[in-house]
Design a protein around this motif. Sequence first.
Motif, PDB file in Angstrom:
ATOM      1  N   TRP A   1      -2.742 -18.401  -7.342  1.00 51.49           N
ATOM      2  CA  TRP A   1      -3.083 -18.098  -6.051  1.00 51.49           C
ATOM      3  C   TRP A   1      -3.677 -16.647  -6.222  1.00 51.49           C
ATOM      4  N   PHE A   2      -2.667 -15.866  -6.717  1.00 49.41           N
ATOM      5  CA  PHE A   2      -2.923 -14.401  -6.893  1.00 49.41           C
ATOM      6  C   PHE A   2      -4.338 -14.194  -7.479  1.00 49.41           C
ATOM      7  N   LEU A   3      -4.575 -15.041  -8.535  1.00 51.04           N
ATOM      8  CA  LEU A   3      -5.811 -14.796  -9.308  1.00 51.04           C
ATOM      9  C   LEU A   3      -7.078 -15.310  -8.416  1.00 51.04           C
ATOM     10  N   SER A   4      -6.838 -16.047  -7.624  1.00 50.40           N
ATOM     11  CA  SER A   4      -8.068 -16.664  -6.758  1.00 50.40           C
ATOM     12  C   SER A   4      -8.334 -15.632  -5.735  1.00 50.40           C
ATOM     13  N   GLY A   5      -7.497 -14.570  -5.407  1.00 47.50           N
ATOM     14  CA  GLY A   5      -8.199 -13.722  -4.517  1.00 47.50           C
ATOM     15  C   GLY A   5      -7.689 -13.930  -3.097  1.00 47.50           C
ATOM     16  N   ASP A   6      -6.973 -15.044  -2.825  1.00 48.52           N
ATOM     17  CA  ASP A   6      -6.725 -15.720  -1.545  1.00 48.52           C
ATOM     18  C   ASP A   6      -5.418 -14.836  -0.955  1.00 48.52           C
ATOM     19  N   THR A   7      -5.446 -14.628   0.342  1.00 51.40           N
ATOM     20  CA  THR A   7      -4.323 -13.721   0.825  1.00 51.40           C
ATOM     21  C   THR A   7      -3.841 -14.607   2.079  1.00 51.40           C
ATOM     22  N   ASN A   8      -4.333 -15.728   2.234  1.00 56.47           N
ATOM     23  CA  ASN A   8      -3.770 -16.626   3.386  1.00 56.47           C
ATOM     24  C   ASN A   8      -2.617 -17.620   2.735  1.00 56.47           C
ATOM     25  N   ILE A   9      -1.540 -17.901   3.478  1.00 51.20           N
ATOM     26  CA  ILE A   9      -0.456 -18.682   3.097  1.00 51.20           C
ATOM     27  C   ILE A   9      -1.252 -20.327   3.032  1.00 51.20           C
TER      28      ILE A   9
END
Length: 311
Positions: free
Chosen positions: A70-78
């Motif tokens: 998830w970090f590597l995807s750049g996403d910041t929404n849970i």
Amino acid sequence: MRDTTPHYEQQYLDLMRHIWRHGDERIDRTGVGTRSILGATMRFSLADDAVPLLTTKRVYWKVAAREMLWFLSGDTNIRELVRQGVHIWTDWPLDAYRRATGETIDRDAFEARIIEDEAFARQWGDLGPVYGAQWVNWPRYEAAGDGLYRRAAQGHNQIADLVAAIRATPGSRRLLFTGWNVAEVANMALPPCHMTYQFQVSNGKLNGLLFQRSCDLGLGFAFNIFGLSMITRMLAQQCDLEPGEVVWQGGDVHLYLNHAALVEEQMERIPSGAPRLRINRRPSDIFSYAIEDFEVINYAPQAHISAPVAV
């Protein structure tokens, strides 16, 4: 001849014992209170697929792996994490929602709304510019005329540049990425704890180092050291290197006072076993791994020990 080499986990248990017995007792940001020291180092080998999973309690490594992806995807929404059954980031937006609305909603109901209602997730599920945003989309600014600058649509991808640098300049001392963006820390739900990762190529092997400004040794460390091992293995695979070792360095390393039961029980347990982490596929790039690509074998931990998260 009997092997007298200490189990890799013993250094963790020794550090836990030292902090619990000799750490400075203090009131922290959460109000819970901790026992804390400043400065600690541990080293773990990744040879022969070794992975430093704690064996004195069960670590749900797939949760840690999903978080890293998830970090590597750049996403910041849970929202995407919650869809996968990962709850470790929910407490922060849930707390913000309760304070803003006065609604006494429980975690399950909040997560159900995050999944079902896209607009609700956009408003209440975003964590601000946390890890992934900084890792793959660190803000860049472009000249806009009249001496003004505007934020570029695409930021700086530290991870892509790191892979290219390991391949092109393996002797560099600049093989690193960080999440500590001073200009944006105030907008993050939680400023980065595992803040700076550095890598070194030595004799065809990739070594990884993590500096962690703040470490909850009782709960967070198990995920942090697995994440460091995982991304070091991924980078090594992408750069045609063998994994070497990982070095973990903690700044403020602490145990929460309300974790007494966890700490006392875990310190009495004896570590054993040698788990292995395998990556069963080599994707085309560092951003294309899936949870199914990772496998842990020979992991037979002792029972899980639960403890509350301090928000």
